[in-house]
Design a protein around this motif. Structure first.
Motif: not given
Length: 471
Positions: A166-173, A186-189, A201-208, A230-237
């Motif tokens: 349920g949280d909103f995460v601003v990410i660079d992907l 970049s900067g996607v909410s 993506l949901d599982e990757a962001l949970a706990g980040l 594809a190999s996905i690299t995601v940064v939680a900003t």
């Protein structure tokens, strides 16, 4: 003109048509005129070459072929009308006799094999009973609507903790396939749990937490590499949670025209009841269609195959056998429903008034994001108005049929659907109002019964599909 029909199987007939010379004569005269405008003969101006000279230079056989090709579709449609068949596909036409070459006489004979709407016996509407869900509005229904309203007025607040559902995460992907970078944003909410971006993506962001990075593998949902892993690299900003307003009178005044939260809840309860009552009408319609389509309905194989091929060609998936099977099944269901509803509309003598058609077209234009006048003009120019009339007639037939069917709730109590399916008096008023002009439509007469709309719907295909084999 004489025409006879022979039933080859439940979905195919053979028309035998005999056209007298006098009926073909106008087309022959037109053929001479047209050819005279095309050929150059010394001593004669274009368009003024006599028929006997054309016979000498071009040949009477060519003139007859021109006349037959020009008139065949019209004679075919006339035969369809006279024999009262309902074509569903394109005809296979064979010319078996042509007028005499030497003299002005003889007849044109041709046959046309075409797939048609089968005869289906529908059950008596008064014998049908359908049971729909009860309209019971619970506190959970009201709370769900209240929470949705609160979310509209909620605010996003940054938090210093790991992201959760349920949280909103601003990410660079960044996405790479092999050594190629195929996406970088970049900067996607993104709201965790929405599931509307990338698989996993949901599982990757949970706990980040903010500033942390993770990598995972997922199939791409679009673009040149669609379907490839594809190999996905995601940064939680940043990690943000939505703070919702308190449920009190202040919120009621902020979010609605009501002064108190109790008044707002009462209105939300009424809204929920209205939606459930509307759902009852949709459910009743679907159940009625199920009852009507329980009858055995022979389906024309050629029509189904043509539609399947058209669909697969449009997707570029002609060789995908698994998808072909899915599309074939969907096409069979859709055609069966159409056949049954066309017969129902005919049985109920359904009329489509101008304003009913206009409402349908305006709603359709919104779905395509087009200006209504532009949409209607495009539909009209493409000869699709009859098809639209058919769609409206089928939908209206179900609504009218529901008035004659017994509809009950889970307790066996009668359910009143008149708010959603109208009444006979409503239909009379609509037809009276339907004499008004339709703005943006070129056709002066839009009102049509089901049989006429069905026949017109196939007219374009019929006229384009008349291919002749000369005897």
């Amino acid at each position: 003109m004489k025409s006879a029909v022979e039933t080859l199987d439940p979905t195919k007939v053979k028309l035998t048509v005999e056209v007298e010379y006098d009926e073909l004569k106008p087309s022959i005269d037109h053929a001479y005129k047209h050819i005279a405008e095309q050929v150059s003969v010394p001593g004669f101006r274009k368009g003024k070459v006599p028929a006997r000279i054309i016979d000498q230079r071009v040949g009477r056989g060519a003139v007859l072929e021109h006349a037959i090709n020009e008139s065949l579709s019209g004679f075919y449609r006339q035969a369809v009308s006279e024999t009262d068949i309902r074509p569903l596909g394109q005809p296979d036409v064979q010319v078996v006799k042509v007028p005499e070459l030497e003299t002005e006489g003889g007849e044109l004979h041709f046959t046309a094999e075409v797939e048609v709407r089968p005869e289906v016996e529908l059950p008596e509407l008064s014998s049908i009973k359908v049971a729909v869900d009860d309209v019971e509005v619970t506190d959970d229904d009201v709370d769900g609507r209240l929470d949705s309203l609160r979310e509209r007025f909620g605010t996003l607040v940054g938090v210093d903790r790991p992201a959760a559902e349920g949280d909103f995460v601003v990410i660079d992907l960044k996405a790479t396939v092999g050594d190629d970078e195929v996406d970088n944003v970049s900067g996607v909410s993104y709201q965790i749990g929405s599931g509307n971006m990338l698989e996993g993506l949901d599982e990757a962001l949970a706990g980040l937490s903010a500033g942390e990075t993770t990598t995972f593998v997922a199939p791409l949902a679009g673009g040149e590499h669609e379907g490839q892993d594809a190999s996905i690299t995601v940064v939680a900003t940043a990690v943000k949670q939505r703070d919702l307003p308190e449920i009190d009178d202040d919120f009621a005044q902020l979010a609605s025209e009501f002064d108190t939260i109790d008044e707002l809840k009462a209105d939300l309860r009424e809204q929920a009841a209205g939606v459930k009552q509307s759902n009852q009408a949709v459910q009743a319609r679907d159940l009625l269609l199920e009852e009507l389509t329980k009858s055995e309905v022979p389906l024309p194989a050629g029509v189904i195959e043509a539609e399947v091929v058209r669909h697969l060609e449009g997707e570029g998936r002609l060789e995908d056998d698994e998808h072909r099977a899915e599309v074939t099944e969907q096409t069979q269901v859709a055609l069966k429903n159409q056949i049954v509803l066309d017969i129902l509309a005919e049985k109920l003598e359904i009329k489509v008034a101008q304003n009913e058609l206009l409402d349908y077209l305006v709603n359709a234009s919104r779905q395509y994001g087009m200006d209504p006048n532009t949409f209607i003009k495009t539909i009209d120019e493409n000869g699709q108005i009859p098809a639209m009339v058919g769609e409206v007639a089928r939908s209206k037939a179900l609504a009218v049929a529901l008035r004659q069917v017994e509809v009950v709730d889970g307790e066996g109590k009668a359910v009143d659907l008149s708010e959603f399916i109208g009444s006979d008096e409503d239909d009379a008023a609509v037809e009276a109002a339907g004499t008004a002009a339709v703005e943006g439509a070129d056709s002066e007469v839009v009102e049509s019964d089901a049989a006429e709309s069905e026949a017109a719907e196939s007219e374009a295909a019929e006229s384009d599909a008349v291919e002749t084999d000369k005897a």
